[in-house]
Write an enzyme that holds these catalytic residues in place. Structure first.
Site, PDB file in Angstrom:
ATOM      1  N   LYS A   1      -6.209  -7.061  -3.405  1.00  0.00           N
ATOM      2  CA  LYS A   1      -4.888  -6.336  -2.993  1.00  0.00           C
ATOM      3  C   LYS A   1      -4.506  -6.531  -1.550  1.00  0.00           C
ATOM      4  O   LYS A   1      -5.229  -7.116  -0.691  1.00  0.00           O
ATOM      5  CB  LYS A   1      -4.905  -4.901  -3.376  1.00  0.00           C
ATOM      6  CG  LYS A   1      -5.962  -4.125  -2.636  1.00  0.00           C
ATOM      7  CD  LYS A   1      -6.446  -2.649  -3.382  1.00  0.00           C
ATOM      8  CE  LYS A   1      -7.287  -1.973  -2.335  1.00  0.00           C
ATOM      9  NZ  LYS A   1      -7.749  -0.930  -3.259  1.00  0.00           N
TER      10      LYS A   1
ATOM     11  N   ARG B   1      -5.725  10.875  -7.154  1.00  0.00           N
ATOM     12  CA  ARG B   1      -4.632  10.195  -6.723  1.00  0.00           C
ATOM     13  C   ARG B   1      -3.955   9.490  -7.851  1.00  0.00           C
ATOM     14  O   ARG B   1      -2.474   9.767  -7.958  1.00  0.00           O
ATOM     15  CB  ARG B   1      -5.317   8.779  -6.081  1.00  0.00           C
ATOM     16  CG  ARG B   1      -4.369   8.014  -5.260  1.00  0.00           C
ATOM     17  CD  ARG B   1      -5.056   7.131  -4.396  1.00  0.00           C
ATOM     18  NE  ARG B   1      -5.965   5.981  -4.956  1.00  0.00           N
ATOM     19  CZ  ARG B   1      -6.337   5.097  -4.408  1.00  0.00           C
ATOM     20  NH1 ARG B   1      -6.364   4.771  -2.965  1.00  0.00           N
ATOM     21  NH2 ARG B   1      -7.214   4.005  -5.049  1.00  0.00           N
TER      22      ARG B   1
ATOM     23  N   HIS C   1     -12.437   6.168  -9.875  1.00  0.00           N
ATOM     24  CA  HIS C   1     -12.549   5.780  -8.647  1.00  0.00           C
ATOM     25  C   HIS C   1     -13.179   6.931  -7.726  1.00  0.00           C
ATOM     26  O   HIS C   1     -12.846   7.882  -7.931  1.00  0.00           O
ATOM     27  CB  HIS C   1     -11.107   5.427  -8.037  1.00  0.00           C
ATOM     28  CG  HIS C   1     -11.178   4.847  -6.688  1.00  0.00           C
ATOM     29  ND1 HIS C   1     -11.845   3.630  -6.572  1.00  0.00           N
ATOM     30  CD2 HIS C   1     -10.485   4.744  -5.595  1.00  0.00           C
ATOM     31  CE1 HIS C   1     -11.643   3.084  -5.268  1.00  0.00           C
ATOM     32  NE2 HIS C   1     -10.755   4.281  -4.662  1.00  0.00           N
TER      33      HIS C   1
ATOM     34  N   ARG D   1     -15.699  -3.247  -8.952  1.00  0.00           N
ATOM     35  CA  ARG D   1     -14.267  -3.401  -8.329  1.00  0.00           C
ATOM     36  C   ARG D   1     -14.568  -3.390  -6.802  1.00  0.00           C
ATOM     37  O   ARG D   1     -14.395  -2.413  -5.979  1.00  0.00           O
ATOM     38  CB  ARG D   1     -13.437  -2.809  -8.817  1.00  0.00           C
ATOM     39  CG  ARG D   1     -13.059  -2.303 -10.180  1.00  0.00           C
ATOM     40  CD  ARG D   1     -11.870  -1.462 -10.279  1.00  0.00           C
ATOM     41  NE  ARG D   1     -12.071  -0.260  -9.467  1.00  0.00           N
ATOM     42  CZ  ARG D   1     -12.634   0.938  -9.944  1.00  0.00           C
ATOM     43  NH1 ARG D   1     -13.076   0.970 -10.974  1.00  0.00           N
ATOM     44  NH2 ARG D   1     -12.606   1.871  -9.184  1.00  0.00           N
TER      45      ARG D   1
ATOM     46  N   TYR E   1       2.459  -0.907  30.571  1.00  0.00           N
ATOM     47  CA  TYR E   1       3.526   0.120  30.443  1.00  0.00           C
ATOM     48  C   TYR E   1       2.848   1.672  30.669  1.00  0.00           C
ATOM     49  O   TYR E   1       1.792   1.902  30.110  1.00  0.00           O
ATOM     50  CB  TYR E   1       4.095   0.218  28.892  1.00  0.00           C
ATOM     51  CG  TYR E   1       5.075  -0.927  28.521  1.00  0.00           C
ATOM     52  CD1 TYR E   1       6.152  -1.139  29.195  1.00  0.00           C
ATOM     53  CD2 TYR E   1       4.553  -1.745  27.479  1.00  0.00           C
ATOM     54  CE1 TYR E   1       6.972  -2.294  28.862  1.00  0.00           C
ATOM     55  CE2 TYR E   1       5.308  -2.698  27.255  1.00  0.00           C
ATOM     56  CZ  TYR E   1       6.660  -3.083  27.893  1.00  0.00           C
ATOM     57  OH  TYR E   1       7.268  -4.103  27.512  1.00  0.00           O
TER      58      TYR E   1
ATOM     59  N   CYS F   1       0.551  -4.146  24.291  1.00  0.00           N
ATOM     60  CA  CYS F   1       1.867  -4.248  24.312  1.00  0.00           C
ATOM     61  C   CYS F   1       2.236  -4.711  22.824  1.00  0.00           C
ATOM     62  O   CYS F   1       1.552  -5.163  22.134  1.00  0.00           O
ATOM     63  CB  CYS F   1       2.361  -5.206  25.480  1.00  0.00           C
ATOM     64  SG  CYS F   1       2.043  -4.474  26.914  1.00  0.00           S
TER      65      CYS F   1
ATOM     66  N   ASP G   1       3.303  -7.974  22.218  1.00  0.00           N
ATOM     67  CA  ASP G   1       2.885  -9.376  22.063  1.00  0.00           C
ATOM     68  C   ASP G   1       1.866  -9.657  23.170  1.00  0.00           C
ATOM     69  O   ASP G   1       1.039 -10.877  22.934  1.00  0.00           O
ATOM     70  CB  ASP G   1       3.851 -10.415  22.734  1.00  0.00           C
ATOM     71  CG  ASP G   1       5.240  -9.821  22.062  1.00  0.00           C
ATOM     72  OD1 ASP G   1       5.215 -10.030  21.011  1.00  0.00           O
ATOM     73  OD2 ASP G   1       6.257  -9.565  22.843  1.00  0.00           O
TER      74      ASP G   1
HETATM   75  C1  LIG Z   1      -9.246  -0.891  -3.380  1.00  0.00           C
HETATM   76  C2  LIG Z   1      -9.845  -0.554  -4.384  1.00  0.00           C
HETATM   77  C3  LIG Z   1     -11.144  -0.697  -4.906  1.00  0.00           C
HETATM   78  C4  LIG Z   1     -11.990  -1.668  -3.936  1.00  0.00           C
HETATM   79  O1  LIG Z   1     -12.432  -0.901  -2.961  1.00  0.00           O
HETATM   80  P1  LIG Z   1     -13.410  -1.345  -1.712  1.00  0.00           P
HETATM   81  O2  LIG Z   1     -14.023  -0.246  -0.917  1.00  0.00           O
HETATM   82  O3  LIG Z   1     -12.582  -2.392  -0.638  1.00  0.00           O
HETATM   83  O4  LIG Z   1     -14.354  -2.067  -2.610  1.00  0.00           O
HETATM   84  C5  LIG Z   1     -11.635  -0.635  -6.005  1.00  0.00           C
HETATM   85  N1  LIG Z   1     -10.959   0.436  -6.762  1.00  0.00           N
HETATM   86  C6  LIG Z   1      -9.771   0.658  -6.603  1.00  0.00           C
HETATM   87  C7  LIG Z   1      -9.057   1.766  -7.560  1.00  0.00           C
HETATM   88  C8  LIG Z   1      -9.086   0.360  -5.374  1.00  0.00           C
HETATM   89  O5  LIG Z   1      -8.089   0.861  -4.979  1.00  0.00           O
END
Ligand SMILES: *Cc1c(COP(=O)(O)O)cnc(C)c1O
Length: 395
Positions: free
Chosen positions: A44, A146, A175, A237, A284, A331, A333
Site C-alpha cells: 500500500k 479502526r 489487526h 501481512r 528562515y 526549507c 527545496d
Molecule cells: C499496513 C498494514 C499491514 C502491514 O503492517 P506492517 O507493520 O507494515 O507490517 C498489515 N495489515 C494491515 C491491516 C495494515 O493496514
C-alpha cells in the site's frame, strides 16, 4: 526487470535508491521465518514510497503470491501493471466498486455488518459478470477500533456470506494495535479475542474460512505463531520489515537478528558550500547561529520532497560516512548542514558531493523518524513524486 542506476536521472540532485537485491534477501528471510504461514507482501501507499509495481514484481518473482493494498485503485494499478496472484484490498469496499473488484480479481474486505450485507447482495451479479465467485475476507475488530466487525457478530456474518450466492469466503483476519512493542500485553489480549472467536465459530457450527491472518511485521517477528485449527492456513501481512523498516526499537533488534536490510537510501548532492562568520545565522527564522566561523553545506533536499521539516536543527546527514547536524530550518527545496570549523574534517566537503539522509552510509530511517517525531514508515512513504526512485541490485 531492467536495472537502472543514477545515470538514468542525470538532472536530479536528489534520488531515492531502492535496492531490489536487499528486498529479495529480506523476502527470503521473512518467508522462511513466517513459514508455514505464507508471506503477504504489503505494498500500500506505493509500497511505503518504494514504488508499488517494481516492488510487487520483485516480490512476485521471489514466489510471494499474496499482496495487500489499502485501496481499490492500488489493486487495479497492480493488475494493470501485470501483477497476477492474490491481491487483498484491506480497506472498505463501496457498493459502486464491487464490479471493479470482481473484474480485476481483487479480494474484498468485509469491514462492517452493512458491508457484509451489501457484498452478499451483490455477489451473484458480480460472479455472473466474471464467471467466478467474488472473494471476500471478514475482518474482526479485536481492539484496534479502526475497521472491522465486533467478534460476537462475526459468526452470523460468516454464515450469511457462506450462504450468499456468488460469494467465496476466503479469509478471516484481524489487526494488532501494539504488536511492535515486545512488552505490550494488549497484543496478547487481541490474540486471545481472536482465539475465542474461533472457539465461538466451532460452537456455532460455522466453519473457519480457509485462511486466517493476524500478523503484521511486529507480530511476525515478536509474537508466537498462532495455533491454527485443522483445515486452515495462515498469512502474515508484512509491509515495513520487507523494506527493512522496523517501526520500533524492539522490532529493530529483531530485524537485525534476522539479517533484514534497509531497501531505501535517500541521497542528495551538496549544491553550495560556504564559510560564515561567528554570529551569523542560517535559514528562515534565524533559529541557528554560528558560535565560531563555520563551514555550511547546502543540500538539494527539503520538505517539498517529503523530507520532514521537523528535522530542523535536530536531524543529521552523512557525507563521506561522517555525520553532520542540520543547521537551521529545513526549507522546501534545500537543507543546510553544519560542517564545523573551516580547518576541520568537514573542510573536505565539495559541491557535488553526496550526502546520505538515510539508509546505508547514513542514519537509519528509524533514527530519522525518532528525531523527527514520527515513524520510519512515514519517512519513506512521505517522499513526494519529485524524488526520482532509482532501482539497483535486481539480483
Ligand atoms: C499496513 C498494514 C499491514 C502491514 O503492517 P506492517 O507493520 O507494515 O507490517 C498489515 N495489515 C494491515 C491491516 C495494515 O493496514
Amino acid at each position: 526487470m531492467r536495472a537502472s542506476n543514477a545515470h538514468d536521472t542525470p538532472h536530479s540532485p536528489l534520488r531515492a535508491e531502492i535496492d531490489l537485491g536487499a528486498l529479495r534477501r529480506n523476502v527470503r528471510r521473512l518467508r522462511a521465518h513466517v513459514a508455514p504461514a505464507a508471506l503477504a507482501g504489503t505494498v500500500k501507499a506505493d509500497a511505503y514510497g518504494h514504488g508499488a509495481l517494481p516492488i510487487a514484481r520483485t516480490m512476485t518473482e521471489e514466489g510471494v503470491d499474496w499482496l495487500c493494498v489499502a485501496r481499490l485503485d492500488e489493486g487495479v494499478a497492480l493488475r494493470e501493471g501485470g501483477i497476477g496472484g492474490h491481491v487483498l484490498v484491506l480497506g472498505t469496499p463501496f457498493a459502486d466498486e464491487v464490479a471493479t473488484y470482481a473484474a480485476h480479481r481483487l479480494d474484498a474486505t468485509v469491514t462492517s455488518e452493512p458491508v457484509a450485507a451489501m457484498l452478499a447482495a451483490q455477489a451473484r451479479k458480480a460472479a455472473q459478470a466474471t464467471g467466478r465467485p467474488l472473494r471476500v475476507h471478514v475482518k474482526a475488530d479485536t481492539g484496534m477500533h479502526r475497521l472491522g466487525i465486533a467478534p460476537e457478530a462475526v459468526p452470523d456474518v460468516l454464515a450469511r456470506l457462506y450462504a450468499a450466492d456468488g460469494a467465496k469466503v476466503a479469509g478471516l483476519w484481524t489487526h494488532f494495535a501494539t504488536a511492535d512493542e515486545a512488552a505490550s500485553p494488549f497484543a496478547a489480549t487481541q490474540a486471545e479475542r481472536f482465539a475465542s472467536l474461533r472457539a465461538d465459530l466451532a460452537r456455532a457450527g460455522v466453519p473457519a474460512p480457509p485462511l486466517l491472518h493476524v500478523a503484521n511485521s511486529g507480530a511476525a517477528l515478536l509474537r508466537e505463531p498462532l495455533q491454527l485449527p485443522a483445515g486452515t492456513a495462515a498469512l502474515a501481512r508484512v509491509g515495513g520489515l520487507a523494506y527493512g523498516l522496523p517501526s520500533s526499537p524492539d522490532l529493530a533488534a529483531a530485524a537485525d537478528r534476522l539479517g533484514l536490510e534497509p531497501v531505501m537510501r535517500l541521497v542528495a548532492r551538496v549544491v553550495h558550500v560556504q564559510t560564515i562568520a561567528a554570529g551569523e545565522s542560517v535559514s528562515y527564522g534565524q533559529t541557528w547561529t554560528a558560535s565560531a566561523p563555520t563551514r555550511i553545506a547546502t543540500l538539494a533536499v527539503g520538505y517539498g520532497d517529503g523530507f520532514p521539516r521537523s528535522l530542523s536543527n535536530v536531524g543529521e546527514a552523512a557525507i563521506h560516512e561522517r555525520r553532520y547536524p542540520i543547521a537551521g530550518r529545513v526549507c522546501m527545496d534545500l537543507t543546510m548542514l553544519d560542517l564545523g570549523l573551516p580547518g576541520g574534517a568537514g573542510a573536505a566537503v565539495r559541491v557535488g558531493d553526496e550526502a546520505v539522509l538515510f539508509g546505508h552510509g547514513g542514519p537509519s530511517a528509524l533514527e530519522v523518524a525518532e528525531r523527527a517525531g514520527t515513524i520510519s514508515y512515514a519517512v519513506t512513504a512521505g517522499l513526494t513524486a519529485r524524488v526520482p526512485r532509482v532501482y539497483t541490485g535486481t539480483r
